[in-house]
Scaffold this motif. Structure first.
Motif, PDB file in Angstrom:
ATOM      1  N   GLY A 139       0.836  -1.197   0.000  1.00 51.02           N
ATOM      2  CA  GLY A 139       0.000   0.000   0.000  1.00 51.02           C
ATOM      3  C   GLY A 139       0.867   1.243   0.000  1.00 51.02           C
ATOM      4  N   ASP A 140       0.707   2.066  -1.023  1.00 56.78           N
ATOM      5  CA  ASP A 140       1.511   3.293  -1.148  1.00 56.78           C
ATOM      6  C   ASP A 140       0.725   4.481  -0.605  1.00 56.78           C
ATOM      7  N   ILE A 141       1.396   5.247   0.240  1.00 54.62           N
ATOM      8  CA  ILE A 141       0.736   6.382   0.876  1.00 54.62           C
ATOM      9  C   ILE A 141       1.725   7.542   0.980  1.00 54.62           C
ATOM     10  N   ASP A 142       1.240   8.718   0.702  1.00 58.41           N
ATOM     11  CA  ASP A 142       2.050   9.929   0.815  1.00 58.41           C
ATOM     12  C   ASP A 142       1.540  10.693   2.042  1.00 58.41           C
ATOM     13  N   ARG A 154      -4.257  12.992  -0.875  1.00 60.46           N
ATOM     14  CA  ARG A 154      -5.270  12.372  -0.029  1.00 60.46           C
ATOM     15  C   ARG A 154      -4.642  11.838   1.252  1.00 60.46           C
ATOM     16  N   GLY A 196      -5.377   8.838   2.646  1.00 57.84           N
ATOM     17  CA  GLY A 196      -5.223   7.381   2.650  1.00 57.84           C
ATOM     18  C   GLY A 196      -4.272   6.877   1.584  1.00 57.84           C
ATOM     19  N   TYR A 197      -4.261   5.553   1.444  1.00 56.70           N
ATOM     20  CA  TYR A 197      -3.461   4.938   0.387  1.00 56.70           C
ATOM     21  C   TYR A 197      -3.832   5.523  -0.967  1.00 56.70           C
ATOM     22  N   GLN A 198      -2.811   5.669  -1.809  1.00 59.46           N
ATOM     23  CA  GLN A 198      -3.088   6.081  -3.186  1.00 59.46           C
ATOM     24  C   GLN A 198      -3.380   4.870  -4.051  1.00 59.46           C
ATOM     25  N   GLY A 199      -2.898   3.723  -3.639  1.00 60.36           N
ATOM     26  CA  GLY A 199      -3.196   2.482  -4.330  1.00 60.36           C
ATOM     27  C   GLY A 199      -2.732   1.308  -3.493  1.00 60.36           C
ATOM     28  N   ILE A 200      -3.406   0.174  -3.684  1.00 62.70           N
ATOM     29  CA  ILE A 200      -3.045  -1.078  -3.021  1.00 62.70           C
ATOM     30  C   ILE A 200      -2.841  -2.119  -4.115  1.00 62.70           C
TER      31      ILE A 200
END
Lengths: 190, 190
Positions: A124-127, A139, A141-145
């Motif tokens: 899970g990628d998160i900024d 955002r 939350g995660y940008q993508g899983i």
């Protein structure tokens, strides 16, 4: 080909009971209404603990789970926690892997496919510019899983892929994570 | 009122380090890019196990978490599992409670509010007609999640409620659960 109603247990799935459950819910759809629950308590800083036990389903309060399941969460030191447990967002990754895997095994049993291995990795990628309040364009939350499955079983490649696809199409966690769900928050103080 | 930059540690939060972390990320936004991970393996039937340890963040692979965190998931007997662990969807409830709670404690520390208690219960309602494939009109996932907080701290009711609201507004799990996230699924067989 064996009729689905006479398939034997497979993959550790009690297939006859699975089909009997489907028939029971078809006859009494109100049995399908479930409520799951967790209770959480703050410990210190970002460290807190949830307990999970009771749930309502199949028309009654469950009485089969007689002990609490207990799970901590925390931030790692780099995020000003103590690292005694995974972060809350990592439990989302466990949830999606576990839900898709359970579905794969059930669907395979229903289709008469013996499995040897189902393993997966989830990323899970998160900024954190979002949750840190440092960018309005990022955002929280995660940008993508990304879920990557490795599956081995007694069926051709395309049959195994079809089982994964059917699990995805019927996954509760996949639905929640991809489509979202209304979350209400009540507060009592004092 | 104390300047935020000189607030002392509070609620178990190392507030000076929290503000220093914010300053460091402001100066180098690439430090905010994180990747969290889980690995899962099927055990039998709906029973499977995830391990969580490594993550990337603050510009490097983490080296502070030296042991795996291990979590099982299973279905209860009424859903043709063995009930040895919570269902995957119950981990979503742990995740939302844990994320909001950690946020509440951090925000309170940043605002100089000492907390005495943060506890919550979470309920998720789900109609299994969706995942059982018995109704096209019923979604697979939760229809709604309700979080109920009990908070006690050294501040008026409206200040405590404002802290919860700020936590919600910056919660990674709340964002994922309410807005959804793209989930990709890759499959390798054999």
């Amino acid at each position: 080909m064996t009729s689905t109603t006479t398939r034997p247990p497979l993959n550790g799935v009690d297939t006859p009971t699975l089909f009997a459950t489907l028939d029971a819910v078809k006859a009494s759809p109100e049995l399908a209404k479930f409520q799951f629950r967790a209770a959480n308590r703050w410990i210190s800083g970002t460290h807190n603990r949830s307990t999970i036990r009771g749930f309502f389903g199949a028309g009654q309060e469950d009485s089969t789970r007689t002990d609490d399941f207990t799970y901590d969460a925390d931030h790692p030191a780099v995020l000003v926690g103590t690292g005694t447990a995974p972060t809350p967002v990592e439990f989302l990754l466990h949830a999606i892997a576990a839900c898709l895997t359970a579905g794969i095994v059930n669907v395979a049993a229903a289709r008469g496919v013996a499995l040897r291995e189902v393993s997966s990795t989830v990323e899970g990628d998160i900024d954190l510019l979002g949750i840190l309040g440092l960018s309005k364009d990022v955002r929280n939350g995660y940008q993508g899983i990304k879920v990557s499955f490795q599956i081995d079983g007694d069926a051709p490649d395309e049959v195994l892929r079809g089982i994964v696809e059917q699990s995805r199409a019927r996954s509760a966690v996949y639905d929640v994570l991809t489509n979202g769900v209304p979350v209400s928050i009540d507060v009592a103080t004092g």
